[in-house]
Design an enzyme around this catalytic site. Structure first.
Site, mmCIF file in Angstrom:
data_model
loop_
_atom_site.group_PDB
_atom_site.id
_atom_site.type_symbol
_atom_site.label_atom_id
_atom_site.label_comp_id
_atom_site.label_asym_id
_atom_site.label_seq_id
_atom_site.Cartn_x
_atom_site.Cartn_y
_atom_site.Cartn_z
ATOM 1 N N LYS A 149 0.830 -1.202 0.000
ATOM 2 C CA LYS A 149 0.000 0.000 0.000
ATOM 3 C C LYS A 149 0.863 1.250 0.000
ATOM 4 C CE LYS A 149 -1.920 2.681 3.016
ATOM 5 N NZ LYS A 149 -1.878 3.935 2.233
ATOM 6 N N GLU A 224 9.474 0.815 10.936
ATOM 7 C CA GLU A 224 10.473 1.877 10.735
ATOM 8 C C GLU A 224 9.747 3.185 10.982
ATOM 9 O OE1 GLU A 224 13.503 1.327 10.386
ATOM 10 O OE2 GLU A 224 13.772 -0.575 9.343
ATOM 11 N N CYS A 258 13.243 10.582 7.655
ATOM 12 C CA CYS A 258 13.265 10.058 9.022
ATOM 13 C C CYS A 258 14.677 10.102 9.602
ATOM 14 C CB CYS A 258 12.736 8.635 9.043
ATOM 15 S SG CYS A 258 13.546 7.605 7.839
ATOM 16 N N GLU A 350 9.656 15.626 16.013
ATOM 17 C CA GLU A 350 10.066 15.449 14.619
ATOM 18 C C GLU A 350 9.307 16.473 13.770
ATOM 19 O OE1 GLU A 350 8.754 11.908 12.484
ATOM 20 O OE2 GLU A 350 10.786 11.690 11.724
HETATM 21 P P1 NAD Z 1 1.820 7.871 8.463
HETATM 22 O O1 NAD Z 1 2.098 7.024 9.631
HETATM 23 O O2 NAD Z 1 0.739 8.848 8.551
HETATM 24 O O3 NAD Z 1 1.503 6.966 7.186
HETATM 25 C C1 NAD Z 1 2.360 5.971 6.730
HETATM 26 C C2 NAD Z 1 1.557 4.944 5.954
HETATM 27 O O4 NAD Z 1 0.661 4.280 6.856
HETATM 28 C C3 NAD Z 1 0.680 5.522 4.851
HETATM 29 O O5 NAD Z 1 0.657 4.647 3.751
HETATM 30 C C4 NAD Z 1 -0.690 5.570 5.519
HETATM 31 O O6 NAD Z 1 -1.747 5.503 4.588
HETATM 32 C C5 NAD Z 1 -0.649 4.316 6.367
HETATM 33 N N1 NAD Z 1 -1.587 4.334 7.508
HETATM 34 C C6 NAD Z 1 -2.105 5.394 8.155
HETATM 35 N N2 NAD Z 1 -2.948 4.988 9.131
HETATM 36 C C7 NAD Z 1 -2.939 3.636 9.106
HETATM 37 C C8 NAD Z 1 -3.606 2.633 9.870
HETATM 38 N N3 NAD Z 1 -4.430 2.936 10.873
HETATM 39 N N4 NAD Z 1 -3.375 1.337 9.591
HETATM 40 C C9 NAD Z 1 -2.525 0.990 8.597
HETATM 41 N N5 NAD Z 1 -1.886 1.894 7.815
HETATM 42 C C10 NAD Z 1 -2.087 3.204 8.079
HETATM 43 O O7 NAD Z 1 3.226 8.541 8.104
HETATM 44 P P2 NAD Z 1 3.554 9.593 6.968
HETATM 45 O O8 NAD Z 1 3.070 10.918 7.441
HETATM 46 O O9 NAD Z 1 3.109 9.101 5.638
HETATM 47 O O10 NAD Z 1 5.150 9.525 6.963
HETATM 48 C C11 NAD Z 1 5.909 10.293 7.786
HETATM 49 C C12 NAD Z 1 6.449 9.504 8.952
HETATM 50 O O11 NAD Z 1 7.148 8.346 8.507
HETATM 51 C C13 NAD Z 1 7.460 10.265 9.763
HETATM 52 O O12 NAD Z 1 7.207 10.121 11.137
HETATM 53 C C14 NAD Z 1 8.790 9.608 9.425
HETATM 54 O O13 NAD Z 1 9.782 9.734 10.376
HETATM 55 C C15 NAD Z 1 8.387 8.221 9.199
HETATM 56 N N6 NAD Z 1 9.388 7.527 8.377
HETATM 57 C C16 NAD Z 1 10.195 6.600 8.948
HETATM 58 C C17 NAD Z 1 11.169 5.981 8.191
HETATM 59 C C18 NAD Z 1 12.088 4.952 8.778
HETATM 60 O O14 NAD Z 1 12.680 4.210 8.018
HETATM 61 N N7 NAD Z 1 12.223 4.848 10.067
HETATM 62 C C19 NAD Z 1 11.318 6.284 6.859
HETATM 63 C C20 NAD Z 1 10.465 7.241 6.311
HETATM 64 C C21 NAD Z 1 9.485 7.844 7.084
#
Ligand code: NAD
Length: 448
Positions: A149, A224, A258, A350
């Site tokens: 997804k 992650e 991140c 963050e």
């Molecule tokens: P998010 O958590 O809002 O969304 C991430 C993904 O999860 C999206 O595809 C979203 O549709 C899905 N999602 C949202 N709610 C969900 C649920 N209840 N159940 C299942 N899936 C769900 O994050 P974002 O705003 O898209 O990304 C930013 C965040 O990601 C930041 O906090 C960043 O640090 C983190 N990030 C971490 C890494 C890493 O490798 N550690 C890498 C990139 C981004």
């Protein structure tokens, strides 16, 4: 989908509902029966062919990412190349997925690494291509099928990768991209019993909810999550080099990374000198139309993200800022803030934008204490010419990936992931493959 550099509408992608998600999962479940039995050499060949097809579409993938995500063209080409490289790297895995033979009494004991079944990969919007690849590639190599997804804002390159998989000859149902909402498609990956592992990258809050949900079926998870990484500059470092590389360590991808080194810790004896070196580097950082080859930074992903980032700067002490274009698009100038204390919101949270928070430190112990004063633990850098100190501080800082005298975090040959609330499990490197398998122990009696 909106082009974040112009604010203009690109296209729209209908999100899948529950029934379509279930149908995709069931197709993947069916495909697993035959995919797991594909001979290791044939699975390897298919992954190599997939890598070659990605390579042949590198420019197309990169252009799509520039328009959908506002990434600079330089970054987007690297990202598409990273998917190809990760495919090539793990194409070597099916033929090397060996178990062990363990000495026991009365027979022979062997272990095998069994694939799990269907793996659900959930991707955020900040690095749509690489983060997808780090999940789906080792999962496929280990013999699993994958439903993936993409984030709501950035599904286009993932959808193209799904088509390229079929072009490369991967059977239907082995790798399926399922665009849609997190609360619908992503949530179904957590609750559907045929999905045996969820590989999630995103915010810490959603990661916690996924981990809690997965407990119900003892579903495997890799998480992650967020980061608030420190860049520690000691007085004995090559200050010119450290200052010149600091802007890209936090402003790359407009800070929506991140691993962004969003906290800068400078030893107090060189604090003023280092900031004086940093200021021209920040002002010179090229924020412009991301399709230009000279661009070092593009816009933020959305209007909402720009509002959220701006709120951190409103009442903070600004040291200096870079520049950004006027006009349409979600632009935000690189910004350096002086923290008043470790309680400042921009120091603790963050920001996920081009904002760097700065604090001085006294000595090595103080630097380690400040670096570790966070629930996150993903990445970080330290700059010193003292080898003993480099090793001591590397061991003392609680993060999953650290670089000394450089800002690198992610190399596909080496493990990547977080300590503390930055995550669980490791991606990439030689070991990630095993996290998409379960160890099975088989004892064969040899006695009459
Ligand atoms: P998010 O958590 O809002 O969304 C991430 C993904 O999860 C999206 O595809 C979203 O549709 C899905 N999602 C949202 N709610 C969900 C649920 N209840 N159940 C299942 N899936 C769900 O994050 P974002 O705003 O898209 O990304 C930013 C965040 O990601 C930041 O906090 C960043 O640090 C983190 N990030 C971490 C890494 C890493 O490798 N550690 C890498 C990139 C981004």
């Amino acid at each position: 989908m909106i082009n974040p550099a112009t604010g203009s509408v690109l296209t729209s992608v209908p999100g899948m509902g529950l029934e379509e998600t279930d149908a995709a999962i069931e197709r993947a479940h069916k495909a697993f029966e035959s995919w797991r039995t594909v001979a290791p050499g044939d699975r390897a060949r298919l992954l190599r062919r997939f890598a070659a097809v990605v390579d042949a579409h590198l420019d197309e993938l990169a252009d799509l990412e520039v328009r959908n995500s506002g990434h600079t063209i330089g970054n987007a080409k690297w990202e598409a190349g990273n998917v190809r490289d990760v495919l090539d790297y793990y194409a070597g895995a099916p033929e090397r997925l060996s178990g062990r033979q363990i000495p026991v009494a009365g027979g022979i004991d062997i272990t095998v690494h069994e694939p799990l079944g269907v793996v659900g990969v959930i991707v955020p919007w900040n690095f749509p291509m690489p983060i997808a690849g780090w999940g789906f590639v080792p999962a496929l190599a280990a013999g699993n099928t994958v439903v993936l997804k993409p984030a709501e804002l950035t599904p286009l390159t993932a959808l193209l990768l799904g088509e390229l998989a079929l072009e490369a000859g991967l059977p239907e149902g082995v790798f399926t991209v399922v665009p849609g909402k997190g609360s619908v498609v992503g949530q179904r990956f957590v609750t559907h019993p045929a999905v045996r592992k969820v590989c999630f990258t995103g915010s810490t809050d959603v990661g916690k909810a996924i981990m809690a949900g997965a407990a119900d079926q003892v579903k495997r998870v890799t998480l992650e999550l967020g980061g608030k990484s420190a860049n520690i500059v000691f007085a004995d470092a090559d200050l010119e080099k450290a200052a010149a590389s600091t802007p890209s360590s936090v402003f790359d991808n407009a800070g929506q990374d991140c691993c962004a080194r969003s906290r800068l810790l400078i030893q107090d004896s060189v604090y003023d000198e280092f900031l004086a070196l940093l200021e021209p580097a920040v002002r010179a950082f090229r924020v412009e139309d991301p399709s230009r080859p000279t661009a070092e930074m593009g816009p933020l992903i959305s209007a909402a993200q720009r509002r959220s980032v701006s709120a951190y700067v409103d009442d903070a002490d600004v040291a200096f800022r870079g520049t950004s274009p006027d006009g349409p698009g979600w632009w935000f100038s690189p910004t350096v803030l002086l923290a008043r204390s470790t309680d400042d919101r921009h120091w603790r949270e963050e920001v996920f934008g081009p904002v760097l928070s700065v604090l001085p430190f006294r000595d090595e112990q103080d630097a380690v204490r400040l670096a570790n004063d966070t629930e996150y633990g993903l990445s970080g850098s330290l700059w010193t010419r003292d080898v003993g100190r480099a090793l001591r501080v590397s061991r003392a800082v609680e993060t999953g990936a650290l670089s000394v005298n450089s800002h690198s975090s992610v190399r596909y040959w080496t493990p990547f992931g977080g300590m503390k609330q930055s995550g669980l499990g490791r991606e990439l490197g030689p070991d990630a493959l095993l996290s998409f398998t379960d160890v099975k122990n088989v004892f064969i009696a040899t006695e009459d």
